[in-house]
Scaffold this active site. Sequence first.
Site: not given
Length: 260
Positions: A150, A163
């Site tokens: 990500s 996350y």
Amino acid sequence: MNAENQPVPGRLQGCVAVITGSTGGLGEGIARRLAAEGCAVMISGRRSAEGQAVAESIRQTGVDAAFVRADVGVEEDCRVLIAATEARWGRVDILVNNAAATPPESPEGPDAALWSAIFDVNVRGAWLCSQASIPIMRRQGGGRIINIGSTVPWRGRIDRLAYACSKGALHTLTHVLARQLVADRILINYIMVGWIATEGELSLRRTLGDMDRLVTADRNAPLGRLETVEDIASGVAFLASDDATHITGCDLNISGGLWT
């Protein structure tokens, strides 16, 4: 699918891939793309009915596919998944660590249980699947591990602390393993995903009550749209192919300029 994202028929003929978290969303799209290029695929995830349906749909195209229920947050599931793939096809050429936990996090940060749950899937699960695959790839003379990451660790999203940290840890895992395994011709790379309107993302936005944010992001994206499942899947297919035989320890940013 955009013209530039069309599959290359036969490019991955004879290869076998495991895609974690592939019962829907991005993982399913990756599995379908690899299958379209001739690769046998092992579908995996926690949703048995959906996983069986994806595998059956791919088999109907003439490419072999199977499903194994696996929660990569569970150590034994990771080992069973890789062992089942080798038992069926005799090899594991490509591992795509796509499974990810993306639950909403409190503005004050996640509690210890949520932190552990996110890291168990996003980092520990990727390591365990890699650990089980590496001996097989060594015996074969090489392989590919592609970690779906990500841009969040670099954008500093304050509402996604655990996350972001987990995807940062996955990035570190990618680079350390790439250096350790280069002599074994096991090529390991990281794909930086920006924002995709997958079913999981849509569900998260509904939970958070900020669907408008996704619409606005798409409208204001640097290249005129957010990336799609096909954009990411084409990057995976490239890294898995013979077009990328000299690429390891690479960060492939497929975010359309969301972070550069």
